[in-house]
Design a protein around this motif. Sequence first.
Motif, PDB file in Angstrom:
ATOM      1  N   VAL A 116      36.011  57.238  37.960  1.00 51.07           N
ATOM      2  CA  VAL A 116      36.465  55.984  37.319  1.00 51.07           C
ATOM      3  C   VAL A 116      36.709  54.964  38.460  1.00 51.07           C
ATOM      4  N   ALA A 117      36.371  53.998  38.475  1.00 50.67           N
ATOM      5  CA  ALA A 117      36.568  52.875  39.318  1.00 50.67           C
ATOM      6  C   ALA A 117      38.100  52.664  39.869  1.00 50.67           C
ATOM      7  N   SER A 118      38.352  52.417  41.161  1.00 44.68           N
ATOM      8  CA  SER A 118      39.681  52.377  41.592  1.00 44.68           C
ATOM      9  C   SER A 118      40.356  51.033  40.991  1.00 44.68           C
ATOM     10  N   LEU A 119      41.548  50.984  41.325  1.00 44.37           N
ATOM     11  CA  LEU A 119      42.278  49.515  40.746  1.00 44.37           C
ATOM     12  C   LEU A 119      41.499  48.574  41.831  1.00 44.37           C
ATOM     13  N   GLU A 120      41.410  48.766  42.938  1.00 41.79           N
ATOM     14  CA  GLU A 120      41.129  47.820  44.015  1.00 41.79           C
ATOM     15  C   GLU A 120      39.818  47.328  43.536  1.00 41.79           C
ATOM     16  N   THR A 121      38.856  48.447  43.003  1.00 43.03           N
ATOM     17  CA  THR A 121      37.235  48.045  42.743  1.00 43.03           C
ATOM     18  C   THR A 121      37.199  47.088  41.383  1.00 43.03           C
ATOM     19  N   LEU A 122      38.201  47.371  40.510  1.00 43.36           N
ATOM     20  CA  LEU A 122      38.247  46.695  39.200  1.00 43.36           C
ATOM     21  C   LEU A 122      38.854  45.413  39.713  1.00 43.36           C
ATOM     22  N   ILE A 123      39.710  44.907  40.442  1.00 43.32           N
ATOM     23  CA  ILE A 123      40.255  43.716  40.823  1.00 43.32           C
ATOM     24  C   ILE A 123      39.054  43.130  41.251  1.00 43.32           C
ATOM     25  N   GLU A 124      38.326  43.357  42.415  1.00 40.25           N
ATOM     26  CA  GLU A 124      37.148  42.746  42.985  1.00 40.25           C
ATOM     27  C   GLU A 124      36.077  42.388  42.122  1.00 40.25           C
ATOM     28  N   MET A 125      35.920  43.431  40.956  1.00 40.06           N
ATOM     29  CA  MET A 125      34.814  43.187  39.890  1.00 40.06           C
ATOM     30  C   MET A 125      35.357  42.256  39.182  1.00 40.06           C
ATOM     31  N   ALA A 126      36.558  42.046  38.735  1.00 38.95           N
ATOM     32  CA  ALA A 126      37.194  41.170  38.061  1.00 38.95           C
ATOM     33  C   ALA A 126      37.052  39.669  38.689  1.00 38.95           C
ATOM     34  N   MET A 127      37.202  39.502  39.871  1.00 38.07           N
ATOM     35  CA  MET A 127      37.163  38.186  40.700  1.00 38.07           C
ATOM     36  C   MET A 127      35.735  37.795  40.737  1.00 38.07           C
ATOM     37  N   MET A 128      34.748  38.943  40.940  1.00 37.41           N
ATOM     38  CA  MET A 128      33.366  38.502  41.013  1.00 37.41           C
ATOM     39  C   MET A 128      32.716  38.152  39.775  1.00 37.41           C
ATOM     40  N   SER A 129      33.443  38.733  38.604  1.00 40.04           N
ATOM     41  CA  SER A 129      32.897  38.044  37.349  1.00 40.04           C
ATOM     42  C   SER A 129      33.631  37.018  36.816  1.00 40.04           C
ATOM     43  N   GLY A 130      34.336  36.117  37.575  1.00 47.41           N
ATOM     44  CA  GLY A 130      34.937  34.876  37.310  1.00 47.41           C
ATOM     45  C   GLY A 130      36.095  35.206  36.510  1.00 47.41           C
ATOM     46  N   ILE A 131      36.732  36.175  36.347  1.00 47.79           N
ATOM     47  CA  ILE A 131      37.987  36.508  35.375  1.00 47.79           C
ATOM     48  C   ILE A 131      39.039  35.392  36.385  1.00 47.79           C
ATOM     49  N   LYS A 132      40.066  34.753  35.421  1.00 47.23           N
ATOM     50  CA  LYS A 132      40.900  34.079  35.846  1.00 47.23           C
ATOM     51  C   LYS A 132      42.069  34.724  35.985  1.00 47.23           C
ATOM     52  N   PHE A 133      43.017  34.811  36.984  1.00 52.32           N
ATOM     53  CA  PHE A 133      44.165  35.522  37.205  1.00 52.32           C
ATOM     54  C   PHE A 133      45.186  34.358  37.212  1.00 52.32           C
ATOM     55  N   ILE A 134      46.175  34.257  36.232  1.00 48.23           N
ATOM     56  CA  ILE A 134      47.214  32.876  36.332  1.00 48.23           C
ATOM     57  C   ILE A 134      48.671  33.965  36.551  1.00 48.23           C
ATOM     58  N   PRO A 135      49.265  33.519  37.600  1.00 53.26           N
ATOM     59  CA  PRO A 135      50.442  34.115  38.015  1.00 53.26           C
ATOM     60  C   PRO A 135      51.739  33.456  37.561  1.00 53.26           C
ATOM     61  N   CYS A 136      52.405  34.057  36.909  1.00 51.97           N
ATOM     62  CA  CYS A 136      53.870  33.248  36.009  1.00 51.97           C
ATOM     63  C   CYS A 136      54.632  32.793  37.320  1.00 51.97           C
ATOM     64  N   GLN A 137      54.661  31.335  37.267  1.00 53.56           N
ATOM     65  CA  GLN A 137      55.304  30.779  38.345  1.00 53.56           C
ATOM     66  C   GLN A 137      56.933  30.938  38.137  1.00 53.56           C
ATOM     67  N   MET A 138      57.558  31.066  36.850  1.00 56.73           N
ATOM     68  CA  MET A 138      58.985  31.456  36.925  1.00 56.73           C
ATOM     69  C   MET A 138      59.234  32.488  37.324  1.00 56.73           C
ATOM     70  N   THR A 139      58.528  33.734  36.855  1.00 57.33           N
ATOM     71  CA  THR A 139      58.659  35.142  37.736  1.00 57.33           C
ATOM     72  C   THR A 139      58.268  35.086  39.174  1.00 57.33           C
ATOM     73  N   MET A 140      57.407  34.116  39.678  1.00 57.85           N
ATOM     74  CA  MET A 140      57.263  34.226  41.162  1.00 57.85           C
ATOM     75  C   MET A 140      58.454  33.566  41.910  1.00 57.85           C
ATOM     76  N   ASP A 141      59.099  32.517  41.135  1.00 58.28           N
ATOM     77  CA  ASP A 141      60.227  32.102  41.590  1.00 58.28           C
ATOM     78  C   ASP A 141      61.532  32.894  41.635  1.00 58.28           C
ATOM     79  N   ALA A 142      61.523  33.555  40.564  1.00 57.60           N
ATOM     80  CA  ALA A 142      62.797  34.386  40.410  1.00 57.60           C
ATOM     81  C   ALA A 142      62.599  35.535  41.494  1.00 57.60           C
TER      82      ALA A 142
END
Length: 133
Positions: free
Chosen positions: A103-129
């Motif tokens: 099974v692909a590692s999480l690191e590999t899945l994240i890399e695959m997601a980024m190469m596939s053009g998946i957009k990751f949007i972090p929650c700014q409110m949580t980041m601030d908090a």
Amino acid sequence: MSEAEKPKKATIVAWSDDLDKVYPQLILATTAAAYDVEVTVFVTFWGLLAFKKKNVGITGKDWMTKMMGFMKKGHTSRLKISQMNMGGMGTWMMRQIFKHEKVASLETLIEMAMMSGIKFIPCQMTMDAFGLK
């Protein structure tokens, strides 16, 4: 516009840093992208910690957020399973089973997601908090 002409889109909410919850979120995202679905992953609350860089030190802007950064350091290598953790033994066993079953590692899945053009949007409110940048 016919149904066939409408773009296929999916939004996934990543809210947890539990190993057994981060895996399905990334598997769903990468599988959808493989089927030509435009995927957005909204990352909020503890889910942000799964995407922290490994060598990032304690984060935070004041003593409380720094304390949270110390207690919950984040990164895929530090994630634990939500059930049957057994002091880390359950997490270790799950990782070994996944490795044995290739099974692909999480690191590999994240890399695959980024190469596939998946957009990751972090929650700014949580980041601030949490004092994250």
